[in-house]
Motif scaffolding. Sequence first.
Motif, PDB file in Angstrom:
ATOM      1  N   LEU A  62      10.683   7.550  -8.305  1.00 44.83           N
ATOM      2  CA  LEU A  62      11.177   6.503  -7.422  1.00 44.83           C
ATOM      3  C   LEU A  62      10.837   5.134  -7.999  1.00 44.83           C
ATOM      4  O   LEU A  62       9.681   4.857  -8.326  1.00 44.83           O
ATOM      5  CB  LEU A  62      10.535   6.675  -6.040  1.00 44.83           C
ATOM      6  N   HIS A  63      11.855   4.270  -8.129  1.00 44.39           N
ATOM      7  CA  HIS A  63      11.665   2.930  -8.683  1.00 44.39           C
ATOM      8  C   HIS A  63      11.501   1.936  -7.538  1.00 44.39           C
ATOM      9  O   HIS A  63      12.180   2.036  -6.520  1.00 44.39           O
ATOM     10  CB  HIS A  63      12.874   2.512  -9.521  1.00 44.39           C
ATOM     11  N   GLY A  64      10.596   0.972  -7.718  1.00 41.57           N
ATOM     12  CA  GLY A  64      10.406  -0.029  -6.687  1.00 41.57           C
ATOM     13  C   GLY A  64       9.558  -1.184  -7.177  1.00 41.57           C
ATOM     14  O   GLY A  64       9.038  -1.180  -8.284  1.00 41.57           O
ATOM     15  N   ARG A  65       9.452  -2.198  -6.309  1.00 43.60           N
ATOM     16  CA  ARG A  65       8.665  -3.399  -6.607  1.00 43.60           C
ATOM     17  C   ARG A  65       7.451  -3.403  -5.694  1.00 43.60           C
ATOM     18  O   ARG A  65       7.550  -3.141  -4.501  1.00 43.60           O
ATOM     19  CB  ARG A  65       9.513  -4.645  -6.368  1.00 43.60           C
ATOM     20  N   ILE A  66       6.290  -3.714  -6.248  1.00 48.04           N
ATOM     21  CA  ILE A  66       5.045  -3.702  -5.470  1.00 48.04           C
ATOM     22  C   ILE A  66       5.026  -4.894  -4.522  1.00 48.04           C
ATOM     23  O   ILE A  66       5.173  -6.046  -4.954  1.00 48.04           O
ATOM     24  CB  ILE A  66       3.812  -3.738  -6.389  1.00 48.04           C
ATOM     25  N   LEU A  67       4.846  -4.602  -3.227  1.00 45.85           N
ATOM     26  CA  LEU A  67       4.711  -5.651  -2.216  1.00 45.85           C
ATOM     27  C   LEU A  67       3.256  -6.011  -1.978  1.00 45.85           C
ATOM     28  O   LEU A  67       2.909  -7.186  -1.897  1.00 45.85           O
ATOM     29  CB  LEU A  67       5.341  -5.208  -0.894  1.00 45.85           C
ATOM     30  N   SER A  68       2.413  -4.986  -1.834  1.00 47.73           N
ATOM     31  CA  SER A  68       0.989  -5.222  -1.620  1.00 47.73           C
ATOM     32  C   SER A  68       0.194  -4.025  -2.120  1.00 47.73           C
ATOM     33  O   SER A  68       0.713  -2.921  -2.240  1.00 47.73           O
ATOM     34  CB  SER A  68       0.691  -5.492  -0.151  1.00 47.73           C
ATOM     35  N   ILE A  69      -1.078  -4.303  -2.396  1.00 46.26           N
ATOM     36  CA  ILE A  69      -1.969  -3.269  -2.916  1.00 46.26           C
ATOM     37  C   ILE A  69      -3.211  -3.225  -2.041  1.00 46.26           C
ATOM     38  O   ILE A  69      -3.868  -4.248  -1.837  1.00 46.26           O
ATOM     39  CB  ILE A  69      -2.365  -3.563  -4.378  1.00 46.26           C
ATOM     40  N   ASP A  70      -3.501  -2.042  -1.496  1.00 43.53           N
ATOM     41  CA  ASP A  70      -4.719  -1.823  -0.723  1.00 43.53           C
ATOM     42  C   ASP A  70      -5.756  -1.179  -1.644  1.00 43.53           C
ATOM     43  O   ASP A  70      -5.549  -1.070  -2.850  1.00 43.53           O
ATOM     44  CB  ASP A  70      -4.448  -0.910   0.481  1.00 43.53           C
ATOM     45  N   GLU A  71      -6.857  -0.717  -1.055  1.00 42.57           N
ATOM     46  CA  GLU A  71      -7.924  -0.081  -1.837  1.00 42.57           C
ATOM     47  C   GLU A  71      -7.410   1.140  -2.609  1.00 42.57           C
ATOM     48  O   GLU A  71      -7.660   1.288  -3.795  1.00 42.57           O
ATOM     49  CB  GLU A  71      -9.067   0.330  -0.910  1.00 42.57           C
ATOM     50  N   ASP A  72      -6.674   2.012  -1.925  1.00 41.12           N
ATOM     51  CA  ASP A  72      -6.180   3.220  -2.588  1.00 41.12           C
ATOM     52  C   ASP A  72      -4.710   3.484  -2.317  1.00 41.12           C
ATOM     53  O   ASP A  72      -4.215   4.575  -2.550  1.00 41.12           O
ATOM     54  CB  ASP A  72      -7.023   4.434  -2.172  1.00 41.12           C
TER      55      ASP A  72
END
Length: 108
Positions: A62-72
């Motif tokens: 699945l291709h996508g753009r990172i919106l946010s990153i949490d701890e895990d």
Amino acid sequence: MLTILLQAAAPGGGMSQFLLIGAIFIVFYFFIMRPQQKKAKDQRKFRDELKRGMQVVTIGGLHGRILSIDEDAVWLEIDKGIKLKFDKVAIARESASKVAATTETVNS
């Protein structure tokens, strides 16, 4: 009696078998275990360097753009308005289309 003597192992045979087993272990380590450890280390480093806005591909393709990153976990925008949450370990690599677009702009 002669058959018993013929069946006896030659002196020094145990040492050569020990060396053969040792050589097999060394080959196994350098050709199988070590490259896998290096690949896992590189993958871990990539996941630690994830940034918001990167175009990535998951292990499922699945291709996508990172919106946010949490701890895990990572939130990806797949399409406008479609957001999905994935574990960080599910991110496999940076998108090839993003890398290709970057190299095309550099070459132009």
